[in-house]
Scaffold this active site. Structure first.
Site, PDB file in Angstrom:
ATOM      1  N   HIS A  49       0.728  -1.511   0.495  1.00  0.00           N
ATOM      2  CA  HIS A  49       0.573   0.068   0.040  1.00  0.00           C
ATOM      3  C   HIS A  49       1.300   1.630   0.040  1.00  0.00           C
ATOM      4  CE1 HIS A  49       1.229  -1.230   4.016  1.00  0.00           C
ATOM      5  NE2 HIS A  49       0.941  -0.315   4.538  1.00  0.00           N
ATOM      6  N   ASP A  75      -5.618  -1.803  -2.376  1.00  0.00           N
ATOM      7  CA  ASP A  75      -4.101  -1.331  -2.085  1.00  0.00           C
ATOM      8  C   ASP A  75      -3.828  -1.520  -3.575  1.00  0.00           C
ATOM      9  OD1 ASP A  75      -3.487  -3.865  -2.062  1.00  0.00           O
ATOM     10  OD2 ASP A  75      -2.671  -3.446  -0.725  1.00  0.00           O
ATOM     11  N   LYS A 110      -4.173 -12.355   2.386  1.00  0.00           N
ATOM     12  CA  LYS A 110      -4.803 -11.757   2.397  1.00  0.00           C
ATOM     13  C   LYS A 110      -5.074 -11.095   0.958  1.00  0.00           C
ATOM     14  CE  LYS A 110      -2.453  -7.404   4.480  1.00  0.00           C
ATOM     15  NZ  LYS A 110      -1.370  -8.578   4.762  1.00  0.00           N
ATOM     16  N   ASP A 128      -4.299  -6.684  -1.942  1.00  0.00           N
ATOM     17  CA  ASP A 128      -4.579  -7.914  -0.874  1.00  0.00           C
ATOM     18  C   ASP A 128      -5.171  -7.081   0.637  1.00  0.00           C
ATOM     19  OD1 ASP A 128      -2.324  -6.102   0.118  1.00  0.00           O
ATOM     20  OD2 ASP A 128      -1.001  -8.180   0.579  1.00  0.00           O
ATOM     21  N   ARG A 129      -5.581  -5.513   0.395  1.00  0.00           N
ATOM     22  CA  ARG A 129      -6.032  -4.801   1.265  1.00  0.00           C
ATOM     23  C   ARG A 129      -7.864  -4.865   0.793  1.00  0.00           C
ATOM     24  NH1 ARG A 129      -2.048  -1.602   5.244  1.00  0.00           N
ATOM     25  NH2 ARG A 129      -0.555  -3.646   5.155  1.00  0.00           N
TER      26      ARG A 129
END
Length: 542
Positions: free
Chosen positions: A113, A276, A375, A280-281
């Site tokens: 990010h 991001d 994630k 993964d976010r």
């Protein structure tokens, strides 16, 4: 032809929670990237003739390092490299490729990010054969090797054309340039009821996804607009750019303010989301309500059985220690395991592999499941859409019903970014030294019940990870957590996590910072944040 190139070590190649992250000019130093990549290979065994996956988030310097990594993989004896077209592979998509094609491991080029560009951030991370980030024993070995490395191997052949899907034999190794989206999209269709989501959208349900000029753009365009039928324009900023369009690709309320403001307007879409830099976010916002990552984890776990891939229920939930206890309430009511780990997705890998946990999450906008070992931002968005389609209710209704059932965990994270490293370390050291004296201490109306420096005892491999964050627990169940982040590249980031559990549904509509005001004051006092850092206020509040 294989060349052996003499080199000298760099002393600063210690991987953090998500690999090695530095500014681009540091990676551009002579042999800097090569040293680290060779240190990875030198720390592994048994990869000769095996497959290595390589990909990244498209940030500046991505393509150059991919070419180096391909040539070094050939020189070191890998049999095949799979690389995403254009050098693109989101982090969860790379994890899926590693698992699906039984690769030995993968190199992911990303700083997640963090901003991108010629003077911004870059990163290299190694993932093992289960698709997850390398555990500490491997990252420690990589660091030790990097301190003494004196040469690296690299094959001398022309750069690979990354912009066309093809398979070729170079330097005695197969290089396969693959569609970065197809395998991931197919996996999502297995997990979720695309028919129900398509029907929801066809009835006029409006969604707005911001790819932040980062890696999820091609994935979101294919899944949301082409496969699920969302109108053209539902996915914005979908073209991955080396500098993310000059923006900070972190899906929080500061960097996605435009999306937040739109979702709070009178004519808001039904659902807003973002992901991001490396995919993964996630950020989840309903019409008129922001869903905190901690609440999102709990709600996804409580409703996962509504999606085909989780129709038989979940084995357990894992959360990072700083993440709120909202998921604990779900696990308790559902009679499934709950596991509290240090920050860093790699700590979930053993639990997932052992079948002890199905859904995992971190307060830093990361949620995922056992479908990969990272994630996964789009996975979280799709699970939300699946739940909305099946329940036929709005985001705000689902959230408020969840609080009524399980209670509300008021929660906020205060980040102090770019703090002088010595000052930040001094604050943590001073806190650590006073831990034995804190129980019984009063801060206003709050009384410290317990205080510790969190250590994780892995229930699978019995490893122990010390010094994972300082916890101050107050009577009544509230707490404050302090830790230094390992994801930045400049100075230190002090993260302060503040949490209060409120079971009374008549008190679920208080503004979050107001509900936490006494705890915020206690955090300032117990750690003397201003005295150590000179900061009057956090840089970012989420």
């Amino acid at each position: 032809m294989i060349k052996t190139v003499s080199t000298t070590p760099y002393a600063d190649q210690k991987p953090g929670t998500s690999g090695l992250r530095k500014k681009v000019p540091e990676f551009q130093q002579p042999n800097y990237a090569e040293n680290f990549i060779q240190s990875i290979f030198d720390s592994l065994e048994g990869y000769q003739g095996k497959t290595l996956v390589i990909g990244g988030d498209g940030r500046y310097y991505n393509r150059e390092v991919i070419q180096k990594a391909i040539k070094m993989a050939a020189a070191n004896g890998f049999g095949k490299v799979m690389v995403g077209k254009g050098g693109i592979l989101s982090t969860p998509a790379a994890s899926n490729i590693i698992r699906k094609y039984k690769a030995f491991g993968g190199i992911i080029l990303s700083a997640s990010h963090n901003p991108g560009g010629p003077t911004e951030d870059f990163g290299i991370k190694y993932n093992i054969g289960n698709g997850g980030p390398a555990p500490e024993k491997i990252t420690d070995a990589i660091y030790e090797r990097s301190k003494v490395i004196d040469s690296y191997k690299i094959s001398d052949f022309p750069d690979i054309n990354l912009d066309r899907i093809a398979r070729e034999d170079v330097g005695g190794m197969i290089v396969s340039v693959i569609d970065p989206v197809e395998d991931y999209a197919a996996l999502m269709e297995e997990l979720f009821d695309f028919g129900a989501i398509r029907n929801l959208i066809s009835l006029g349900f409006r969604l707005n996804f911001d790819a932040m000029s980062a890696v999820t753009g091609p994935y979101a365009k294919e899944i949301f607009e082409i496969r699920l039928g969302a109108p053209d324009g539902s996915v914005r900023n979908f073209l991955p750019l080396p500098d993310f369009g000059g923006h900070h690709p972190d899906p929080n309320l500061v960097h996605c303010k435009e999306l937040y403001d739109e979702m709070m307007s009178d004519d808001a879409p039904d659902f807003g989301a973002a992901s991001d830099g490396d995919g993964d976010r996630n950020l989840i916002i309903g019409k008129g309500i922001y869903v905190t990552p901690s609440d999102s984890l709990a709600i996804l776990a409580a409703n996962a059985n509504l999606a085909p891939g989780y129709s038989h229920g979940i084995a357990g939930i894992a959360r990072s220690m700083p993440t709120s206890g909202a998921a604990d309430r779900v696990a308790e009511k559902r009679g499934v395991g709950i596991y509290e780990t240090p920050t860093g997705w790699k700590f979930f890998g053993n639990l997932l592999d052992a079948g002890m946990a199905t859904i995992c999450g971190e307060e830093s906008s990361g949620t995922g499941s056992n479908h990969v070992r990272e994630k996964d931002g789009l996975w979280a968005v799709l699970l939300w859409l699946n739940i909305l389609a099946v329940r036929g209710e709005s985001v705000i209704d689902i959230v408020t019903q969840h609080w009524a059932t399980y209670g509300r965990n008021y929660y906020s994270r205060h980040d102090y970014e770019g703090v002088d490293t010595n000052a930040a370390n001094g604050l943590i050291t001073a806190l650590r030294e006073k831990l034995p004296t804190l129980p019984g201490t009063k801060y206003g109306d709050l009384t410290v019940a317990a205080a510790d420096d969190f250590a994780y005892h892995d229930p699978v491999d019995k490893s122990v990870s010390q010094h994972q964050g300082i916890r101050i627990m107050f009577e009544g169940g509230s707490r404050v957590v302090f830790r230094l982040s390992g994801t930045g590249t400049t100075g230190a980031t002090l993260r302060v996590y503040i949490e209060r559990y409120e079971p009374d549904s008549t008190r679920h509509n208080i503004e979050t910072q107001e509900a936490l005001a006494d705890l915020i004051a206690a955090a300032q006092a117990v750690a003397d944040i201003k005295g150590h850092t000179g900061r009057d206020a956090p840089t970012v509040i989420t």
